[in-house]
Design an enzyme around this catalytic site. Sequence first.
Site: not given
Length: 363
Positions: A116-117, A143, A208, A212, A243
Amino acid sequence: MRYLQNANIHEKNPEAMARTTTDSDSSLSRAMGWAALGAGALLATKAIYREFTKYDFNGKVVLITGGARGLGLIMARQLAVKGARIALCSRTEQQVERARKELEQRGAEVLALTVDVTRQEQVQSLIQRVIGHYGHLDVLINNAGIITGGPQDSMGIEEYRQAMNIHFWAPLYTMHAVIPHFKERGSGRIVNITSIGGKVAVPHLLPYSASKFAMVGLSEGMHNELRKFGIKVTTVVPHLMRTGSPRNAFIKGNHEVEYALFKFLDSSPLFSQDARVAARTIIKAVEYGEREVILTVSARLATVLQGVAPGWMNAVMGLANRFLPDNVEGGDKTRRGYESESDLSRGPATERTDKAALDNNEV
């Protein structure tokens, strides 16, 4: 007096005047020719220098956060072909294992970890494990990301907190963990996958987009400060990419309509980019040490317009918002994309997203 004499001579001798004019034109043409030749030589020298200094991924150790699916997995595939040794991480153990098996079947050398970053202690352990396993680290690709779609009145503080954790704090944790290692080695590359939503505020994507924006600022600032240590930071600004990610998006508001719209735009070649092309462009930008790469023409245009005519761009976004669905009762609840499927989001118009989801471990 001499000028008058010359003038009289030319007046009496039109041929002399013509020769003078011709000589002058010839001199100008030669000067322009030499200038063009010099410009061409400069461009050729620059191109040769770029190729001579091009970064070689063969044997390099590359860590990709969020590398088990979507764009991260696509980049891992392409980097493995270039001979890179891959480390990837994700929060989902099953996806990590599927990605590892696929890459190893393709002949890649892979270290796959469940991390879990957004937890700084886990990030520190991640970097230590990668360096311990391979002996060093050459490239970090930030990413990992999430996306939550819906009108602003369906969003709570938690949505903003989650977005900031994954898009700002997580990259900051990874960069802080690797920078001392890169400084010690005198080199290193950092790639931050941001978004056009970090350049232009996009309706129904406020958590989001806000996070960002923070990531873009962080990445650009790191580029400016780390260059003197031999560390190159590349800010990547994608548009929509096919994706398969809508399936795992978080949806609020009018769930079925929001998801159907998102999935349609993601499937359309007019609004989205082939993720394999995007991955190749990103890798090329890293090879040439580019400061920033904006992946599509539409994203570049939006960025320019935001810079030179922000009022006009805001008007366009406001107009677009008028056509997006309003919040509904129960819209404060969060559903995943696959939980919001309906007849609206199924069919030929959205099949590209379904196929991409299968191809890129999003299922």
